[in-house]
Design a protein around this motif. Structure first.
Motif, PDB file in Angstrom:
ATOM      1  N   SER A   1    -139.002  60.472  39.142  1.00 42.83           N
ATOM      2  CA  SER A   1    -140.452  61.018  39.068  1.00 42.83           C
ATOM      3  C   SER A   1    -140.449  62.567  39.938  1.00 42.83           C
ATOM      4  CB  SER A   1    -141.312  60.187  39.954  1.00 42.83           C
ATOM      5  OG  SER A   1    -141.554  59.209  39.219  1.00 42.83           O
ATOM      6  N   ASP A   2    -139.729  62.589  40.957  1.00 40.87           N
ATOM      7  CA  ASP A   2    -139.394  63.824  41.782  1.00 40.87           C
ATOM      8  C   ASP A   2    -138.843  64.980  40.798  1.00 40.87           C
ATOM      9  OD1 ASP A   2    -140.321  62.408  44.065  1.00 40.87           O
ATOM     10  OD2 ASP A   2    -138.391  62.641  45.227  1.00 40.87           O
ATOM     11  N   THR A   3    -137.881  64.631  39.976  1.00 41.51           N
ATOM     12  CA  THR A   3    -137.472  65.248  38.967  1.00 41.51           C
ATOM     13  C   THR A   3    -138.286  65.892  37.940  1.00 41.51           C
ATOM     14  OG1 THR A   3    -135.255  64.271  39.198  1.00 41.51           O
ATOM     15  CG2 THR A   3    -135.454  65.866  37.689  1.00 41.51           C
ATOM     16  N   THR A   4    -139.117  64.886  37.526  1.00 38.41           N
ATOM     17  CA  THR A   4    -140.316  65.289  36.565  1.00 38.41           C
ATOM     18  C   THR A   4    -141.173  66.360  37.178  1.00 38.41           C
ATOM     19  OG1 THR A   4    -140.285  63.006  35.511  1.00 38.41           O
ATOM     20  CG2 THR A   4    -142.329  64.259  35.201  1.00 38.41           C
ATOM     21  N   ALA A   5    -141.676  66.169  38.416  1.00 38.37           N
ATOM     22  CA  ALA A   5    -142.456  67.021  39.020  1.00 38.37           C
ATOM     23  C   ALA A   5    -141.938  68.423  39.199  1.00 38.37           C
ATOM     24  CB  ALA A   5    -142.872  66.578  40.435  1.00 38.37           C
ATOM     25  N   VAL A   6    -140.698  68.469  39.418  1.00 40.17           N
ATOM     26  CA  VAL A   6    -140.058  69.861  39.721  1.00 40.17           C
ATOM     27  C   VAL A   6    -139.862  70.624  38.138  1.00 40.17           C
ATOM     28  CG1 VAL A   6    -137.907  71.011  40.429  1.00 40.17           C
ATOM     29  CG2 VAL A   6    -138.936  69.434  41.841  1.00 40.17           C
ATOM     30  N   ALA A   7    -139.417  69.779  37.411  1.00 44.65           N
ATOM     31  CA  ALA A   7    -139.190  70.305  36.243  1.00 44.65           C
ATOM     32  C   ALA A   7    -140.590  70.848  35.438  1.00 44.65           C
ATOM     33  CB  ALA A   7    -138.564  69.280  35.183  1.00 44.65           C
ATOM     34  N   LEU A   8    -141.660  69.920  35.407  1.00 39.30           N
ATOM     35  CA  LEU A   8    -142.844  70.378  35.156  1.00 39.30           C
ATOM     36  C   LEU A   8    -143.569  71.734  35.698  1.00 39.30           C
ATOM     37  CD1 LEU A   8    -144.984  67.124  34.792  1.00 39.30           C
ATOM     38  CD2 LEU A   8    -143.825  68.524  33.134  1.00 39.30           C
ATOM     39  N   ALA A   9    -143.100  71.812  37.180  1.00 37.72           N
ATOM     40  CA  ALA A   9    -143.468  72.997  37.736  1.00 37.72           C
ATOM     41  C   ALA A   9    -142.575  74.255  37.416  1.00 37.72           C
ATOM     42  CB  ALA A   9    -143.071  72.613  39.335  1.00 37.72           C
ATOM     43  N   ALA A  10    -141.108  74.033  37.214  1.00 36.64           N
ATOM     44  CA  ALA A  10    -140.372  74.994  36.565  1.00 36.64           C
ATOM     45  C   ALA A  10    -141.055  75.513  35.136  1.00 36.64           C
ATOM     46  CB  ALA A  10    -138.994  74.524  36.294  1.00 36.64           C
ATOM     47  N   ALA A  11    -141.313  74.818  34.356  1.00 32.37           N
ATOM     48  CA  ALA A  11    -141.936  74.912  32.813  1.00 32.37           C
ATOM     49  C   ALA A  11    -142.965  75.693  33.058  1.00 32.37           C
ATOM     50  CB  ALA A  11    -141.953  73.583  32.049  1.00 32.37           C
ATOM     51  N   LEU A  12    -144.018  75.211  33.952  1.00 35.75           N
ATOM     52  CA  LEU A  12    -145.308  75.855  34.093  1.00 35.75           C
ATOM     53  C   LEU A  12    -145.323  77.072  34.921  1.00 35.75           C
ATOM     54  CD1 LEU A  12    -147.297  72.344  34.455  1.00 35.75           C
ATOM     55  CD2 LEU A  12    -147.520  74.258  32.350  1.00 35.75           C
ATOM     56  N   LYS A  13    -144.359  77.415  35.530  1.00 42.01           N
ATOM     57  CA  LYS A  13    -143.857  78.346  36.482  1.00 42.01           C
ATOM     58  C   LYS A  13    -145.155  78.203  37.411  1.00 42.01           C
ATOM     59  CE  LYS A  13    -141.867  81.613  33.469  1.00 42.01           C
ATOM     60  NZ  LYS A  13    -141.825  80.625  32.290  1.00 42.01           N
TER      61      LYS A  13
ATOM     62  N   ILE B   1    -132.056  63.869  45.687  1.00 44.11           N
ATOM     63  CA  ILE B   1    -131.016  65.031  45.818  1.00 44.11           C
ATOM     64  C   ILE B   1    -131.392  65.886  44.521  1.00 44.11           C
ATOM     65  CG2 ILE B   1    -129.094  63.812  44.906  1.00 44.11           C
ATOM     66  CD1 ILE B   1    -127.640  65.155  47.466  1.00 44.11           C
ATOM     67  N   ARG B   2    -131.389  64.928  43.146  1.00 45.54           N
ATOM     68  CA  ARG B   2    -131.249  65.781  42.274  1.00 45.54           C
ATOM     69  C   ARG B   2    -132.519  66.577  41.824  1.00 45.54           C
ATOM     70  NH1 ARG B   2    -131.136  61.691  37.190  1.00 45.54           N
ATOM     71  NH2 ARG B   2    -131.972  63.409  35.723  1.00 45.54           N
ATOM     72  N   ALA B   3    -133.736  66.311  42.516  1.00 45.79           N
ATOM     73  CA  ALA B   3    -134.940  66.848  42.317  1.00 45.79           C
ATOM     74  C   ALA B   3    -134.768  68.368  43.194  1.00 45.79           C
ATOM     75  CB  ALA B   3    -136.182  66.265  42.939  1.00 45.79           C
ATOM     76  N   VAL B   4    -134.198  68.199  44.258  1.00 50.32           N
ATOM     77  CA  VAL B   4    -133.873  69.356  45.369  1.00 50.32           C
ATOM     78  C   VAL B   4    -133.090  70.273  44.499  1.00 50.32           C
ATOM     79  CG1 VAL B   4    -133.021  70.258  47.314  1.00 50.32           C
ATOM     80  CG2 VAL B   4    -134.293  67.987  47.300  1.00 50.32           C
ATOM     81  N   GLU B   5    -131.859  69.940  43.951  1.00 54.52           N
ATOM     82  CA  GLU B   5    -130.773  70.718  43.269  1.00 54.52           C
ATOM     83  C   GLU B   5    -131.361  71.213  41.894  1.00 54.52           C
ATOM     84  OE1 GLU B   5    -126.936  67.952  43.303  1.00 54.52           O
ATOM     85  OE2 GLU B   5    -127.941  68.057  41.579  1.00 54.52           O
ATOM     86  N   PHE B   6    -132.592  70.820  41.438  1.00 50.57           N
ATOM     87  CA  PHE B   6    -133.311  71.155  40.330  1.00 50.57           C
ATOM     88  C   PHE B   6    -134.146  72.341  40.798  1.00 50.57           C
ATOM     89  CE2 PHE B   6    -135.945  70.823  36.165  1.00 50.57           C
ATOM     90  CZ  PHE B   6    -134.803  70.266  35.473  1.00 50.57           C
ATOM     91  N   ALA B   7    -135.051  72.294  41.841  1.00 50.46           N
ATOM     92  CA  ALA B   7    -135.701  73.067  42.563  1.00 50.46           C
ATOM     93  C   ALA B   7    -135.218  74.324  42.662  1.00 50.46           C
ATOM     94  CB  ALA B   7    -136.691  72.458  43.367  1.00 50.46           C
TER      95      ALA B   7
END
Lengths: 412, 412
Positions: free
Chosen positions: A153-165, A213-219
């Motif tokens: 879920s952390d990864t989802t949040a970061v990915a959505l934030a990236a997609a939506l800038k 950790i994956r979410a942090v990398e992604f962010a």
């Protein structure tokens, strides 16, 4: 008037009362004029209940169907949270991973996000709605439901934030930020206002389980400003940021991480010839055992000792593998110790400061703590010590690097 | 080598053990060479648990989110059943309503199916897989999750059978077929091998709760042969079929249905003028109360009595409405009785047989049972009697029409 992605984990939405509290917080944020996308996990306990049902039927459930099963957990939460928002007069709409369309690869139970279609979310935000998205799940090209694996879920949040800038991705947890070290060990541990992505990665991988950790990398990769906050109390939390932003003010050391999950294995009398390390470690990795720290000393009499650490759960298996290897290559005894702990100091500032290691070793020596292994990276120094000295070592280091008070380290 | 759609309700999949039993039955059917599409409901209790969570949050939950919430129930079952099939070496794949694509209108919580895309199911069947579909749910044009309302899984099964042109749609329940009447009331009640759609509709609407009436209508409309069987025992069940198939062998009466859910209301002293019926019934229907039987007798002195039945839950409200009407139109007293029962004989054979009503009334008269209301249709005669005579009346009629033994009625 920012665009915020807010993620609430299983404990934060563990009961309908807590879901109402989350709704209260989100509605307040919306009322302040922010655009809000909320990502939620399954209610705590729900994922385990579902996995239990699957295990009633088969020991190793079919991964495709496992994803169909466990993805219902978040779907329940998005519906309940959207209702709780409506109850507060806050228009909201829920989306499963498939509905958003969070496109992933087809690796069931551990899928990776490939692409996010943000247009439905954007339409809802433009219409003044809060968007509530199920974390942890997506859909592959063929329309199969996938999940990102635990903590996804952390990864989802970061990915959505990236997609939506988004302006910020806020991860709400049961702690109110990232600390200089575990407050249960050091009373004077202090919440950090900021920490860099690199430091956060080291802290996370060393056992500060605040963020996946994956979410942090992604962010870090997509330049998404990440903030860790508490679901249960007010506060600014900790902003995970980019190094160059405030380089002048970087403290030498940002935090002390530690880990009691490892065990140490030593094989002595190893012939000091090329390829020894390979011959020792290959059978270990072939047995799917992950190795963390590795130390090899210069030997005497053409013999050397080789030491490494593994997770405690893998200790027995690693020991067996190693005994076989020792016989094969004509090495000596295989020793081991599960009563060890790893303590690390982490900080981007140590790149530009000499003497950090010396200061660390001095602090430990002053307390009479023997160092068994040392390993270093650009922004981290880790030592392995006797487990019984763990708390003492953490407190000594916390004090030696003056972590209890912000802003004093720059003088050192 | 038939193409079968098999539907299993909540009780049949109420535990993981029962899901395994369903898998056993489906796998056996597949091993016999049939193509099988399975439709399942939520595990019994699950839908109510989910509704309970919603009601914790709000009294009248947002319908769109209610559908997102409760549709998880069937999604859990399809995953577990698919796993149980894999465990038996039977390749299977689960589909949510959205994945099949069961397109519905946008009436959340009571959507109607508009179109079914059968190509993914067809591909799986061609590849030798069992297809497992979540009942009760679909998706609208905009991609929102919808549900068909309670009992909608029967409708899903029939709709899939129609779309796939299945040879038979088999509804597995906790009874082993349709009976001449309720076996708890008449010991000698007999399972019918066949019943026509029209008869089944009358039986269903009169309280034989074997099948959802909407599913039966749907099956009749799309010529889907429907069979009711037991999940828990072997047997042929009851085939619901088309009248003309075996017209020669139609018995006069196929079954006795009854209903204890109604209450009777009488308004007397109604001026016998055109428009009276309208003036009495309009306020009732405006109050959203459904009326079942209506009887009006020829009056005396330009006054008449008007009697109708409603569901017992609506009795009090209907009485209030009626009192208001009585005052308005200058009618007399409003009487009522909740201790009534409706008993009906149903059979397509009565179309071509005279004297069926006489035989019915004679049987009741022989037992000293007074008839309070009578209503007839082409294939049904219903009477309202005192509730306390219900069992006696049903037994007397069951015997009068010789329902205990198959094939004897044709002689009458």
């Amino acid at each position: 008037m920012a665009l915020l992605v807010q993620k609430f984990g299983g404990t934060s939405v563990g009961t309908t009362e807590r879901i109402e509290a989350v709704a209260e917080r989100v509605a307040r944020c919306r009322a302040e004029g922010h655009d809000v996308v909320v990502v939620v996990s399954a209610m705590s306990g729900e994922t385990n209940r579902l996995i239990g049902l699957a295990h009633d039927i088969m020991e190793e459930p079919v991964p495709r169907e496992m994803d169909v099963l466990v993805s219902t957990g978040e779907q329940v939460t998005i519906a309940l949270l959207s209702m709780a928002l409506h109850k507060r007069g806050c228009d909201a709409r829920s989306y499963t991973g498939s509905q958003v369309r969070i496109l992933t690869d087809s690796s069931h139970t551990k899928a990776r996000i490939k692409e996010i279609d943000e247009h439905r979310m954007r339409d809802d935000l433009d219409a003044g709605r809060v968007v509530v998205v199920a974390g942890f799940q997506g859909i592959d090209e063929a329309g199969n439901i996938t999940t990102l694996g635990r903590g996804g879920s952390d990864t989802t949040a970061v990915a959505l934030a990236a997609a939506l800038k988004a302006d910020e991705c806020q991860i709400y947890t049961d702690v109110n930020g990232v600390y200089t070290t575990d407050p249960r060990v050091v009373d004077s541990a202090r919440r950090l206002e900021r920490i860099t992505f690199e430091e956060m990665l080291e802290m996370a991988s060393l056992g500060s389980k605040v963020l996946q950790i994956r979410a942090v990398e992604f962010a870090g990769k997509y330049n998404v400003p990440l903030r860790v906050l508490s679901s249960f109390e007010e506060g600014e939390g900790t902003l995970i940021t980019f190094e160059d932003e405030n380089a002048m003010e970087q403290p030498v050391v940002s935090g002390i991480a530690f880990n009691r999950d490892e065990a140490k294995l030593t094989i002595s009398g190893v012939p000091d010839t090329p390829g020894s390390a390979l011959r020792i470690l290959k059978p270990v990795s072939d047995a799917n055992i992950e190795v963390d720290m590795i130390v090899q000393n210069v030997g005497e009499d053409n013999k050397t000792a080789f030491t490494f650490t593994v997770h405690r759960n893998d200790f027995k298996r690693a020991q067996e593998v190693l005994r076989g290897t020792s016989a094969e290559i004509g090495a000596g005894e295989v020793g081991g110790d599960t009563k060890i702990a790893k303590v690390s100091i982490v900080g981007v500032g140590m790149r530009s400061h000499a003497g950090v290691a010396t200061r660390m070793f001095e602090a430990l020596s002053n307390e009479g703590i023997n160092i068994q292994m040392i390993s270093t990276s650009e922004i981290k120094i880790s030592v392995v010590i006797d487990e019984k000295y763990l708390e003492l070592a953490v407190r000594a280091l916390h004090s030696a690097f003056e972590l209890e008070s912000a802003g004093t380290q720059e003088q050192s």
